[in-house]
Design an enzyme around this catalytic site. Structure first.
Site, PDB file in Angstrom:
ATOM      1  N   LYS A  99       8.671  -2.964  15.890  1.00 36.58           N
ATOM      2  CA  LYS A  99       9.091  -1.651  15.375  1.00 36.58           C
ATOM      3  C   LYS A  99      10.029  -0.969  16.383  1.00 36.58           C
ATOM      4  CE  LYS A  99       6.769  -1.593  11.510  1.00 36.58           C
ATOM      5  NZ  LYS A  99       7.454  -1.733  10.236  1.00 36.58           N
ATOM      6  N   GLY A 130       7.353  -5.722   5.707  1.00 36.38           N
ATOM      7  CA  GLY A 130       7.050  -6.108   7.077  1.00 36.38           C
ATOM      8  C   GLY A 130       5.609  -6.549   7.160  1.00 36.38           C
ATOM      9  N   LEU A 131       5.300  -7.210   8.267  1.00 39.32           N
ATOM     10  CA  LEU A 131       3.915  -7.599   8.540  1.00 39.32           C
ATOM     11  C   LEU A 131       3.338  -6.552   9.480  1.00 39.32           C
ATOM     12  CD1 LEU A 131       4.497 -11.422   9.069  1.00 39.32           C
ATOM     13  CD2 LEU A 131       3.769 -10.243   6.982  1.00 39.32           C
ATOM     14  N   SER A 152       6.466   3.303  13.246  1.00 37.93           N
ATOM     15  CA  SER A 152       5.048   3.516  13.514  1.00 37.93           C
ATOM     16  C   SER A 152       4.859   4.246  14.848  1.00 37.93           C
ATOM     17  CB  SER A 152       4.381   2.140  13.598  1.00 37.93           C
ATOM     18  OG  SER A 152       3.116   2.236  14.193  1.00 37.93           O
ATOM     19  N   TYR A 178       3.694  -6.612  17.222  1.00 35.50           N
ATOM     20  CA  TYR A 178       3.926  -5.739  16.062  1.00 35.50           C
ATOM     21  C   TYR A 178       4.636  -4.454  16.516  1.00 35.50           C
ATOM     22  CZ  TYR A 178       3.100  -2.178  12.566  1.00 35.50           C
ATOM     23  OH  TYR A 178       3.285  -1.136  11.680  1.00 35.50           O
ATOM     24  N   TYR A 219       0.836  -1.224   0.000  1.00 35.02           N
ATOM     25  CA  TYR A 219       0.000   0.000   0.000  1.00 35.02           C
ATOM     26  C   TYR A 219       0.864   1.265   0.000  1.00 35.02           C
ATOM     27  CZ  TYR A 219      -3.009   3.548   2.284  1.00 35.02           C
ATOM     28  OH  TYR A 219      -3.668   4.702   2.626  1.00 35.02           O
ATOM     29  N   ASN A 265       8.019 -10.028  -1.525  1.00 31.94           N
ATOM     30  CA  ASN A 265       7.635 -11.443  -1.674  1.00 31.94           C
ATOM     31  C   ASN A 265       6.139 -11.592  -1.971  1.00 31.94           C
ATOM     32  OD1 ASN A 265       6.373 -10.993   0.753  1.00 31.94           O
ATOM     33  ND2 ASN A 265       7.591 -12.451   1.946  1.00 31.94           N
ATOM     34  N   LEU A 266       5.441 -10.471  -2.098  1.00 31.40           N
ATOM     35  CA  LEU A 266       4.022 -10.441  -2.472  1.00 31.40           C
ATOM     36  C   LEU A 266       3.129 -11.174  -1.469  1.00 31.40           C
ATOM     37  CD1 LEU A 266       4.332 -10.954  -6.370  1.00 31.40           C
ATOM     38  CD2 LEU A 266       4.251  -8.809  -5.092  1.00 31.40           C
ATOM     39  N   ARG A 282     -12.577  -1.366  22.315  1.00 25.10           N
ATOM     40  CA  ARG A 282     -11.756  -2.473  21.813  1.00 25.10           C
ATOM     41  C   ARG A 282     -10.527  -2.572  22.705  1.00 25.10           C
ATOM     42  NH1 ARG A 282      -9.695  -2.059  15.596  1.00 25.10           N
ATOM     43  NH2 ARG A 282      -8.485  -0.365  16.507  1.00 25.10           N
ATOM     44  N   PRO A 283     -10.239  -3.780  23.231  1.00 25.32           N
ATOM     45  CA  PRO A 283      -9.073  -3.894  24.130  1.00 25.32           C
ATOM     46  C   PRO A 283      -7.803  -3.374  23.454  1.00 25.32           C
ATOM     47  CG  PRO A 283     -10.321  -5.957  24.076  1.00 25.32           C
ATOM     48  CD  PRO A 283     -10.920  -5.069  23.023  1.00 25.32           C
ATOM     49  N   ILE A 294      13.101 -10.638   2.108  1.00 29.53           N
ATOM     50  CA  ILE A 294      14.216  -9.961   2.798  1.00 29.53           C
ATOM     51  C   ILE A 294      14.924 -10.879   3.795  1.00 29.53           C
ATOM     52  CG2 ILE A 294      13.451  -7.556   2.570  1.00 29.53           C
ATOM     53  CD1 ILE A 294      12.364  -7.898   5.523  1.00 29.53           C
TER      54      ILE A 294
HETATM   55  P1  NAD Z   1       1.591  -3.662   3.086  1.00 27.81           P
HETATM   56  O1  NAD Z   1       1.343  -4.995   3.690  1.00 27.81           O
HETATM   57  O2  NAD Z   1       0.658  -3.175   2.048  1.00 27.81           O
HETATM   58  O3  NAD Z   1       3.078  -3.601   2.499  1.00 27.81           O
HETATM   59  C1  NAD Z   1       4.147  -4.367   3.027  1.00 27.81           C
HETATM   60  C2  NAD Z   1       4.795  -5.089   1.866  1.00 27.81           C
HETATM   61  O4  NAD Z   1       5.887  -5.862   2.352  1.00 27.81           O
HETATM   62  C3  NAD Z   1       3.835  -6.058   1.157  1.00 27.81           C
HETATM   63  O5  NAD Z   1       3.892  -5.810  -0.236  1.00 27.81           O
HETATM   64  C4  NAD Z   1       4.390  -7.439   1.496  1.00 27.81           C
HETATM   65  O6  NAD Z   1       4.163  -8.367   0.458  1.00 27.81           O
HETATM   66  C5  NAD Z   1       5.873  -7.135   1.706  1.00 27.81           C
HETATM   67  N1  NAD Z   1       6.588  -8.058   2.586  1.00 27.81           N
HETATM   68  C6  NAD Z   1       6.241  -8.459   3.827  1.00 27.81           C
HETATM   69  N2  NAD Z   1       7.175  -9.298   4.333  1.00 27.81           N
HETATM   70  C7  NAD Z   1       8.144  -9.407   3.386  1.00 27.81           C
HETATM   71  C8  NAD Z   1       9.364 -10.117   3.313  1.00 27.81           C
HETATM   72  N3  NAD Z   1       9.763 -10.915   4.304  1.00 27.81           N
HETATM   73  N4  NAD Z   1      10.123 -10.000   2.202  1.00 27.81           N
HETATM   74  C9  NAD Z   1       9.717  -9.225   1.180  1.00 27.81           C
HETATM   75  N5  NAD Z   1       8.555  -8.528   1.179  1.00 27.81           N
HETATM   76  C10 NAD Z   1       7.778  -8.623   2.281  1.00 27.81           C
HETATM   77  O7  NAD Z   1       1.684  -2.615   4.278  1.00 27.81           O
HETATM   78  P2  NAD Z   1       1.812  -1.035   4.254  1.00 27.81           P
HETATM   79  O8  NAD Z   1       0.605  -0.476   4.895  1.00 27.81           O
HETATM   80  O9  NAD Z   1       2.222  -0.559   2.919  1.00 27.81           O
HETATM   81  O10 NAD Z   1       3.009  -0.865   5.296  1.00 27.81           O
HETATM   82  C11 NAD Z   1       4.347  -0.728   4.890  1.00 27.81           C
HETATM   83  C12 NAD Z   1       5.221  -0.585   6.110  1.00 27.81           C
HETATM   84  O11 NAD Z   1       4.766   0.518   6.882  1.00 27.81           O
HETATM   85  C13 NAD Z   1       5.188  -1.808   7.026  1.00 27.81           C
HETATM   86  O12 NAD Z   1       6.485  -2.031   7.523  1.00 27.81           O
HETATM   87  C14 NAD Z   1       4.251  -1.369   8.133  1.00 27.81           C
HETATM   88  O13 NAD Z   1       4.519  -2.012   9.344  1.00 27.81           O
HETATM   89  C15 NAD Z   1       4.562   0.129   8.221  1.00 27.81           C
HETATM   90  N6  NAD Z   1       3.435   0.877   8.792  1.00 27.81           N
HETATM   91  C16 NAD Z   1       2.196   0.770   8.237  1.00 27.81           C
HETATM   92  C17 NAD Z   1       1.128   1.439   8.819  1.00 27.81           C
HETATM   93  C18 NAD Z   1      -0.267   1.309   8.246  1.00 27.81           C
HETATM   94  O14 NAD Z   1      -1.231   1.579   8.955  1.00 27.81           O
HETATM   95  N7  NAD Z   1      -0.432   0.940   6.991  1.00 27.81           N
HETATM   96  C19 NAD Z   1       1.334   2.241   9.957  1.00 27.81           C
HETATM   97  C20 NAD Z   1       2.621   2.353  10.480  1.00 27.81           C
HETATM   98  C21 NAD Z   1       3.675   1.652   9.891  1.00 27.81           C
HETATM   99  N1  UDP Z   2     -12.506   1.774  15.165  1.00 28.56           N
HETATM  100  C1  UDP Z   2     -13.881   1.599  15.237  1.00 28.56           C
HETATM  101  N2  UDP Z   2     -14.435   0.610  14.479  1.00 28.56           N
HETATM  102  C2  UDP Z   2     -13.698  -0.196  13.651  1.00 28.56           C
HETATM  103  C3  UDP Z   2     -12.298  -0.003  13.592  1.00 28.56           C
HETATM  104  C4  UDP Z   2     -11.734   0.996  14.367  1.00 28.56           C
HETATM  105  O1  UDP Z   2     -14.572   2.299  15.963  1.00 28.56           O
HETATM  106  O2  UDP Z   2     -14.270  -1.095  13.006  1.00 28.56           O
HETATM  107  C5  UDP Z   2     -11.897   2.874  15.932  1.00 28.56           C
HETATM  108  C6  UDP Z   2     -10.792   2.447  16.889  1.00 28.56           C
HETATM  109  O3  UDP Z   2     -11.356   2.097  18.142  1.00 28.56           O
HETATM  110  C7  UDP Z   2      -9.928   3.711  16.943  1.00 28.56           C
HETATM  111  C8  UDP Z   2     -10.067   4.302  15.532  1.00 28.56           C
HETATM  112  O4  UDP Z   2     -11.272   3.749  15.010  1.00 28.56           O
HETATM  113  O5  UDP Z   2     -10.461   4.640  17.849  1.00 28.56           O
HETATM  114  C9  UDP Z   2      -8.907   3.955  14.599  1.00 28.56           C
HETATM  115  O6  UDP Z   2      -8.717   2.546  14.617  1.00 28.56           O
HETATM  116  P1  UDP Z   2      -7.772   1.824  13.550  1.00 28.56           P
HETATM  117  O7  UDP Z   2      -7.834   0.349  13.842  1.00 28.56           O
HETATM  118  O8  UDP Z   2      -8.131   2.265  12.171  1.00 28.56           O
HETATM  119  O9  UDP Z   2      -6.330   2.410  13.862  1.00 28.56           O
HETATM  120  P2  UDP Z   2      -5.428   2.337  15.190  1.00 28.56           P
HETATM  121  O10 UDP Z   2      -5.241   3.748  15.616  1.00 28.56           O
HETATM  122  O11 UDP Z   2      -6.141   1.524  16.197  1.00 28.56           O
HETATM  123  O12 UDP Z   2      -4.164   1.714  14.713  1.00 28.56           O
END
Ligand code: NAD
Ligand code: UDP
Length: 340
Positions: free
Chosen positions: A153, A82-83, A124, A149, A11, A32-33, A290-291, A59
């Site tokens: 980080k 990352g996951l 994050s 998670y 994303y 790795n998709l 939500r816990p 990776i």
């Molecule tokens: P995403 O899952 O869409 O993208 C992560 C990508 O990494 C995916 O394309 C996945 O296939 C790939 N991937 C995972 N493990 C891999 C591995 N071992 N080797 C190669 N590729 C691998 O997630 P995103 O939302 O684009 O997030 C990207 C980064 O940002 C992540 O590290 C995530 O933890 C961090 N992040 C995301 C958010 C969020 O809310 N989206 C918030 C804070 C931090």
């Molecule tokens: N939330 C909600 N309903 C949902 C998902 C999330 O009310 O189905 C609320 C959640 O309690 C928080 C906000 O929306 O107050 C953002 O949650 P999200 O999971 O998107 O992000 P977070 O900040 O928890 O990583």
């Protein structure tokens, strides 16, 4: 610059790839998709009119990384792979630590071997755990994390600081994202979570298009103006631009920055704004808290503005409009769209 994006098909990575190409950088992606589609990259190529060098690989695998670093010189790495599911990390902590920590260690090792010294890391706001104060600034306490998670980080940030102490030629910047939202305004790339969404916006979109009955609102008794949780949502294009600015300002040493807007919105404010933007009604179902959730999570983005010359320019309306466009144009995400 030749910039390697690990996780670049995902994303946020796909939006960064587009921004980099538009700034005339060469983009190499290793992914790795496991949570993405290569169609995201073909769409980025179409939007930019430029090519991406794509390697399907992991990776955690030395051979996969070596192949990428041997094939072309790499000037900098943006490490997104990352996951990211908090819930899944509670059920499968080993999987999360393997992927997010062991994978990063392998990357650091191979970068050293190939003398690549520039790295941007996707961190994050979860590193702050339960916020000690609002808004959160970079010198607030970290490490009080509540799930594997977030802990992964936090640990990676700590490891990176220690590695920089030992290798002073390294320039590493960790970017702590608040709540990424939105999509590219073309509607061509965006986020499509698998299964039942955990996050607010993907769930809300599925309610709006009739895939789900009503939106559960987790808690209406928080100490916030309307009782629902408040978050700092940031447009994914603002995030992408933050990475470019961080890359432009990389210098030896380890640094970290918040990437947020500094502006908070409650769940009910989001629903209301979405209804205005889309013309759709979103029925809500008030539930218990939500816990693990906190009442408010909000950034102080001042340090990124001061030191990176970056600040978010897009507001909530743009985030909701752009994400909704992506969602309506791609109700199944990349599935069922053109083959490669
Ligand atoms: P995403 O899952 O869409 O993208 C992560 C990508 O990494 C995916 O394309 C996945 O296939 C790939 N991937 C995972 N493990 C891999 C591995 N071992 N080797 C190669 N590729 C691998 O997630 P995103 O939302 O684009 O997030 C990207 C980064 O940002 C992540 O590290 C995530 O933890 C961090 N992040 C995301 C958010 C969020 O809310 N989206 C918030 C804070 C931090
Ligand atoms: N939330 C909600 N309903 C949902 C998902 C999330 O009310 O189905 C609320 C959640 O309690 C928080 C906000 O929306 O107050 C953002 O949650 P999200 O999971 O998107 O992000 P977070 O900040 O928890 O990583």
């Amino acid at each position: 610059m030749n910039v390697l994006i690990t996780g670049g098909a995902g994303y946020i990575g796909s939006h960064i790839a587009l921004s980099l190409l538009q700034q005339n950088h060469q983009v190499i992606v290793l992914d790795n998709l496991c949570n993405s589609s290569p169609i995201a990259l073909t769409r980025v190529e179409a939007l930019s009119g430029k090519k991406i060098t794509f390697h399907q690989g992991d990776i955690r695998r030395r051979a996969d990384l070596n192949q990428v670093f041997n094939q072309q010189p790499i000037d900098a790495v943006i490490h997104m792979a990352g996951l990211k599911s908090v819930n899944e990390s509670l059920q499968k902590p080993v999987k999360y630590y393997q992927n997010n920590i062991a994978g990063t260690l392998m990357l650091l090792e191979i970068m050293k071997q190939h003398q690549v010294n520039k790295l941007i890391f996707s961190s994050s706001a979860t590193v702050y755990g339960v916020p000690e104060k609002i808004p959160l600034c970079e010198n607030c306490d970290t490490g009080n994390t509540t799930n594997p998670y977030g802990a992964s980080k936090y640990m990676v940030e700590k490891i990176m600081g220690e590695v920089v102490d030992a290798q002073p030629e390294l320039a590493i910047t960790a970017l702590r994202y608040f709540n990424p939202a939105g999509a590219h305004p073309s509607g061509q790339i965006g986020e499509h979570p698998e299964g039942i969404p955990n996050n607010l916006l993907p769930y809300l979109f599925q309610v709006a298009n009739g895939q789900r009955g009503n939106l559960p609102v987790f808690g209406d008794d928080y100490e916030t103006p309307d009782g629902t949780g408040v978050r700092d949502y940031i447009h994914v294009m603002d995030l992408a631009e933050g990475h470019i600015q961080a890359l432009n300002h990389l210098k030896p040493g380890y640094r970290h920055y918040n990437l947020g807007t500094g502006q908070g919105y409650s769940v009910l404010e989001i629903v209301q704004m979405f209804e205005q933007v889309s013309g759709k009604h979103v029925p809500v179902d008030m539930r218990a808290r939500r816990p693990g959730d906190v009442a408010i999570c909000l950034s102080d983005p001042g340090q990124a503005k001061k030191e990176l010359g970056w600040q978010a320019t897009r507001g909530l309306e743009a985030m909701l409009r752009d994400a909704w466009r992506w969602h309506t144009q791609n109700p199944q995400g990349y599935m069922g769209s053109e083959t490669l």
